[in-house]
Structures are given as structure tokens and as C-alpha cells.
Design a protein around this motif. Sequence first.
Motif, short mmCIF file in Angstrom:
data_model
loop_
_atom_site.label_atom_id
_atom_site.label_comp_id
_atom_site.label_asym_id
_atom_site.label_seq_id
_atom_site.Cartn_x
_atom_site.Cartn_y
_atom_site.Cartn_z
N LEU A 1 0.83 -1.21 0.00
CA LEU A 1 0.00 0.00 0.00
C LEU A 1 0.86 1.26 0.00
CD1 LEU A 1 -2.85 -1.06 2.43
CD2 LEU A 1 -3.10 -0.46 0.01
N ASN A 2 1.95 1.23 0.76
CA ASN A 2 2.87 2.37 0.76
C ASN A 2 3.47 2.57 -0.63
OD1 ASN A 2 2.51 3.09 3.43
ND2 ASN A 2 4.17 1.79 4.16
N ALA A 3 3.82 1.48 -1.29
CA ALA A 3 4.37 1.59 -2.65
C ALA A 3 3.33 2.16 -3.60
CB ALA A 3 4.84 0.22 -3.13
N LEU A 4 2.07 1.77 -3.45
CA LEU A 4 1.02 2.33 -4.30
C LEU A 4 0.86 3.83 -4.04
CD1 LEU A 4 -1.85 -0.33 -4.43
CD2 LEU A 4 -0.41 0.50 -6.29
N THR A 5 0.97 4.22 -2.78
CA THR A 5 0.88 5.64 -2.44
C THR A 5 2.01 6.42 -3.11
OG1 THR A 5 -0.18 5.12 -0.35
CG2 THR A 5 0.85 7.28 -0.52
N ARG A 6 3.17 5.78 -3.21
CA ARG A 6 4.32 6.41 -3.88
C ARG A 6 4.24 6.26 -5.40
NH1 ARG A 6 6.92 3.12 -0.30
NH2 ARG A 6 7.88 1.98 -2.02
N ARG A 7 3.15 5.71 -5.89
CA ARG A 7 2.93 5.45 -7.33
C ARG A 7 4.00 4.53 -7.90
NH1 ARG A 7 0.81 10.98 -7.19
NH2 ARG A 7 -1.38 10.80 -7.76
N ASP A 8 4.28 3.46 -7.16
CA ASP A 8 5.25 2.45 -7.59
C ASP A 8 4.57 1.08 -7.57
OD1 ASP A 8 7.45 0.91 -8.17
OD2 ASP A 8 8.66 1.64 -6.50
N PRO A 9 3.69 0.81 -8.56
CA PRO A 9 2.95 -0.45 -8.54
C PRO A 9 3.86 -1.68 -8.65
CG PRO A 9 2.53 0.73 -10.58
CD PRO A 9 3.31 1.65 -9.69
N ALA A 10 4.98 -1.56 -9.33
CA ALA A 10 5.89 -2.71 -9.44
C ALA A 10 6.41 -3.12 -8.07
CB ALA A 10 7.04 -2.38 -10.38
N ALA A 11 6.76 -2.14 -7.24
CA ALA A 11 7.22 -2.45 -5.89
C ALA A 11 6.09 -3.06 -5.06
CB ALA A 11 7.76 -1.19 -5.21
N ALA A 12 4.86 -2.59 -5.29
CA ALA A 12 3.71 -3.15 -4.56
C ALA A 12 3.52 -4.61 -4.92
CB ALA A 12 2.46 -2.34 -4.87
N ILE A 13 3.58 -4.91 -6.20
CA ILE A 13 3.41 -6.30 -6.66
C ILE A 13 4.51 -7.17 -6.09
CG2 ILE A 13 3.42 -7.79 -8.70
CD1 ILE A 13 2.11 -5.32 -10.18
N ALA A 14 5.74 -6.67 -6.11
CA ALA A 14 6.87 -7.44 -5.57
C ALA A 14 6.71 -7.68 -4.08
CB ALA A 14 8.18 -6.70 -5.86
N ALA A 15 6.25 -6.69 -3.35
CA ALA A 15 6.07 -6.83 -1.90
C ALA A 15 5.04 -7.90 -1.56
CB ALA A 15 5.67 -5.50 -1.28
N LEU A 16 4.08 -8.11 -2.45
CA LEU A 16 3.01 -9.06 -2.17
C LEU A 16 3.36 -10.50 -2.57
CD1 LEU A 16 0.08 -6.81 -3.35
CD2 LEU A 16 0.53 -7.56 -1.00
N GLN A 17 4.43 -10.69 -3.34
CA GLN A 17 4.79 -12.03 -3.81
C GLN A 17 4.97 -13.03 -2.67
OE1 GLN A 17 4.48 -13.17 -6.67
NE2 GLN A 17 4.36 -11.29 -7.85
N ARG A 18 5.63 -12.62 -1.63
CA ARG A 18 5.91 -13.59 -0.55
C ARG A 18 4.69 -13.90 0.30
NH1 ARG A 18 9.93 -9.48 2.60
NH2 ARG A 18 9.18 -7.88 1.25
#
Length: 128
Positions: free
Chosen positions: A5-22
Motif C-alpha cells: 500500500l505504501n508503494a502504491l501511495t508512492r505510485r510504484d505499482p511494481a514495488a507493490a506487486i513485488a512486496a506481495l509475492q511472498r
Amino acid sequence: TVRALNALTRRDPAAAIAALQRLAPYEAGLYAGFWPAYVRGRALLAAGRAAEAVVELAALASHRGQLLMGTFTPPLPLVELELAAAQTAAGDTTAARATYERVLATWTTAAADLPQLARARAASQRLR
């Protein structure tokens, strides 16, 4: 999920997707409550991967009973609102119209100034 969610707030959807992988093995668990799948759907949509977002959010919406009754789950109307946006972005305006209508029917007694309700109404009008 919070990192995503923090990555989405920063407009970084790739980081958000990566954070959710695990979190994938734990997503349907009691405490995850489908939140990782919801945030992944939002991140996929933000990343321009609308077709994948539709698959993710439609699968999540198929758990209607759990989303309506669960304490730790994203609210079904929010899931469907994101699903409609993903359907629109994927070019499936017929499905998007039907989904927006479900959202609006669910929120007939919602506060008129609810931002999500305004968003759903405006998007629904654009598709007519």
C-alpha cells in the motif's frame, strides 16, 4: 500488505506487486483476509496490467460470502469498484457497466458525499 500500500501511495505499482509475492501462500488465511489479493489487483491496474487485474479482482469478488461476512476482509463494494475500473481499462465495457450497477445498487443508502460512490457514479455515467 502495508508495504505494498505504501508503494502504491508512492505510485510504484511494481514495488507493490513485488512486496506481495511472498504473501501468496498465506492470502486466504484468517489474518490476511484477502487484503493482499485486493491490493495486488489495485497494483496490477495501476501498472497498466488491466487484464491481470480483472482476473485477480474477479477471483476475489467470487468469495462474496466471505467478503460480506469477514471481519478482516476488504469490503465487497470496494473490490467490485476496482474490478469495474479494471474491466473498463481492459476494454470490457459491458462487464464494467454491470459491475458498476451492482456497486451502485449496494450503496443505495451510502452517504451521498462518499468519494467512492461519486467515483462509481461518474464512471458509470461515462460508460452509458
